[in-house]
Design a protein around this motif. Structure first.
Motif, PDB file in Angstrom:
ATOM      1  N   LEU A  28       0.828  -1.221   0.000  1.00  0.00           N
ATOM      2  CA  LEU A  28       0.000   0.000   0.000  1.00  0.00           C
ATOM      3  C   LEU A  28       0.857   1.264   0.000  1.00  0.00           C
ATOM      4  O   LEU A  28       0.540   2.232  -0.707  1.00  0.00           O
ATOM      5  CB  LEU A  28      -0.932  -0.003   1.207  1.00  0.00           C
ATOM      6  CG  LEU A  28      -2.105  -0.989   1.149  1.00  0.00           C
ATOM      7  CD1 LEU A  28      -2.896  -0.958   2.445  1.00  0.00           C
ATOM      8  CD2 LEU A  28      -3.011  -0.670  -0.048  1.00  0.00           C
ATOM      9  N   ALA A  29       1.917   1.276   0.768  1.00  0.00           N
ATOM     10  CA  ALA A  29       2.772   2.466   0.837  1.00  0.00           C
ATOM     11  C   ALA A  29       3.579   2.662  -0.442  1.00  0.00           C
ATOM     12  O   ALA A  29       4.191   3.716  -0.631  1.00  0.00           O
ATOM     13  CB  ALA A  29       3.714   2.361   2.038  1.00  0.00           C
ATOM     14  N   TRP A  30       3.579   1.671  -1.329  1.00  0.00           N
ATOM     15  CA  TRP A  30       4.368   1.716  -2.555  1.00  0.00           C
ATOM     16  C   TRP A  30       3.521   2.045  -3.787  1.00  0.00           C
ATOM     17  O   TRP A  30       4.079   2.265  -4.876  1.00  0.00           O
ATOM     18  CB  TRP A  30       5.048   0.368  -2.773  1.00  0.00           C
ATOM     19  CG  TRP A  30       6.002  -0.057  -1.704  1.00  0.00           C
ATOM     20  CD1 TRP A  30       5.701  -0.393  -0.412  1.00  0.00           C
ATOM     21  CD2 TRP A  30       7.418  -0.205  -1.824  1.00  0.00           C
ATOM     22  NE1 TRP A  30       6.828  -0.744   0.284  1.00  0.00           N
ATOM     23  CE2 TRP A  30       7.905  -0.645  -0.564  1.00  0.00           C
ATOM     24  CE3 TRP A  30       8.316  -0.034  -2.866  1.00  0.00           C
ATOM     25  CZ2 TRP A  30       9.246  -0.897  -0.333  1.00  0.00           C
ATOM     26  CZ3 TRP A  30       9.660  -0.299  -2.641  1.00  0.00           C
ATOM     27  CH2 TRP A  30      10.119  -0.710  -1.382  1.00  0.00           C
ATOM     28  N   VAL A  31       2.194   2.044  -3.627  1.00  0.00           N
ATOM     29  CA  VAL A  31       1.313   2.146  -4.788  1.00  0.00           C
ATOM     30  C   VAL A  31       1.569   3.405  -5.610  1.00  0.00           C
ATOM     31  O   VAL A  31       1.619   3.363  -6.851  1.00  0.00           O
ATOM     32  CB  VAL A  31      -0.170   2.066  -4.355  1.00  0.00           C
ATOM     33  CG1 VAL A  31      -1.092   2.414  -5.516  1.00  0.00           C
ATOM     34  CG2 VAL A  31      -0.489   0.667  -3.837  1.00  0.00           C
ATOM     35  N   ASP A  32       1.752   4.542  -4.954  1.00  0.00           N
ATOM     36  CA  ASP A  32       1.964   5.801  -5.692  1.00  0.00           C
ATOM     37  C   ASP A  32       3.230   5.766  -6.533  1.00  0.00           C
ATOM     38  O   ASP A  32       3.341   6.504  -7.527  1.00  0.00           O
ATOM     39  CB  ASP A  32       2.017   6.980  -4.717  1.00  0.00           C
ATOM     40  CG  ASP A  32       0.658   7.321  -4.138  1.00  0.00           C
ATOM     41  OD1 ASP A  32      -0.356   6.829  -4.680  1.00  0.00           O
ATOM     42  OD2 ASP A  32       0.600   8.075  -3.153  1.00  0.00           O
ATOM     43  N   ALA A  33       4.196   4.941  -6.147  1.00  0.00           N
ATOM     44  CA  ALA A  33       5.418   4.794  -6.939  1.00  0.00           C
ATOM     45  C   ALA A  33       5.279   3.690  -7.990  1.00  0.00           C
ATOM     46  O   ALA A  33       5.876   3.766  -9.067  1.00  0.00           O
ATOM     47  CB  ALA A  33       6.603   4.495  -6.027  1.00  0.00           C
ATOM     48  N   LEU A  34       4.488   2.669  -7.682  1.00  0.00           N
ATOM     49  CA  LEU A  34       4.313   1.548  -8.604  1.00  0.00           C
ATOM     50  C   LEU A  34       3.511   1.922  -9.842  1.00  0.00           C
ATOM     51  O   LEU A  34       3.865   1.535 -10.970  1.00  0.00           O
ATOM     52  CB  LEU A  34       3.616   0.383  -7.896  1.00  0.00           C
ATOM     53  CG  LEU A  34       4.351  -0.327  -6.773  1.00  0.00           C
ATOM     54  CD1 LEU A  34       3.413  -1.319  -6.086  1.00  0.00           C
ATOM     55  CD2 LEU A  34       5.579  -1.059  -7.306  1.00  0.00           C
ATOM     56  N   LEU A  35       2.413   2.661  -9.649  1.00  0.00           N
ATOM     57  CA  LEU A  35       1.477   2.877 -10.754  1.00  0.00           C
ATOM     58  C   LEU A  35       2.057   3.682 -11.918  1.00  0.00           C
ATOM     59  O   LEU A  35       1.827   3.323 -13.082  1.00  0.00           O
ATOM     60  CB  LEU A  35       0.190   3.513 -10.236  1.00  0.00           C
ATOM     61  CG  LEU A  35      -0.677   2.601  -9.355  1.00  0.00           C
ATOM     62  CD1 LEU A  35      -1.967   3.313  -8.947  1.00  0.00           C
ATOM     63  CD2 LEU A  35      -0.997   1.279 -10.052  1.00  0.00           C
TER      64      LEU A  35
END
Length: 218
Positions: free
Chosen positions: A32-39
């Protein structure tokens, strides 16, 4: 076929790892904490190597759309299942594996007891409502000592985690947006799949589920 249920949609403590085998674990919400970087990275990958419905060796079109990133990409056609260094649509190398993908995979693998995991391939699957993935083993990689890291994004799904034969009892595991699953070691060759995706609308990814499967293929 007997099945056991593991309800992770409403776990008592969602932060606690959920061990589903001796060397297999679900890490609820880890991504969840990585989603903004993953997308953003995911969008760039799909722009360079669009999702497509590959053909099975039997000549059927796969229902689940897929693409790849990394030095190797998993492909299927009438010649069989295998890894390829080039995208068969463009005949160009697959997009590079983003650092954030590798770092998340290494973190998850370490939490599962697999140190120094360095994936070189990421299969991106895009599920629409009704899509499923039949029970199968991941056998196209060279080194079975390396774990598999699976990141769930978007709509919730029910993952089947079976045994070492297709007819062995399996667990049904609810996976939500941000959950990460890792399996390796003695659990590495367990049969697994995904039950038909139920309709829904995720606030970030809409009516779809994206799964990132990171492996050491070469």
């Amino acid at each position: 076929m007997m099945q056991t249920e593991l309800d992770l949609f409403n776990p008592a403590n969602p932060a606690e790892p959920q061990w589903i085998g001796k060397q297999a674990v679900v890490l609820p919400g880890l991504a969840l904490a990585w989603v903004d970087a993953l997308l953003p990275e995911l969008r760039q990958i799909i722009a360079c190597a669009p999702l497509r419905h590959m053909v099975t060796p039997g000549g059927l079109n796969m229902a689940v759309g897929l693409t790849n990133c990394g030095t190797l990409g998993w492909i299927s056609d009438r010649r069989g299942y295998r890894y390829s260094p080039v995208d068969p649509l463009s005949q160009q190398p697959w997009p590079a594996l983003p650092t954030v993908f590798s770092e998340l995979a290494a973190l998850a693998a370490s939490a599962a007891g697999f140190a120094d995991f360095q994936p070189d391939a990421c299969l991106v699957n895009c599920y629409q409502p009704g899509n499923r993935l039949s029970l199968h083993q991941d056998r196209d990689e060279h080194d079975y000592s390396q774990p598999i890291v699976s990141v769930s994004l978007g709509l919730p799904a029910v993952f089947q985690f079976g045994g070492h034969s297709r007819n062995a009892p399996s667990q049904r595991i609810g996976l939500r947006h941000g959950d990460v699953m890792v399996w390796g070691g003695e659990d590495r060759l367990r049969f697994h799949g995904v039950l038909p995706l139920k309709p829904g609308n995720h606030p970030v990814l809409g009516s779809r589920r994206i799964n990132l499967t990171l492996r050491k293929a070469g």
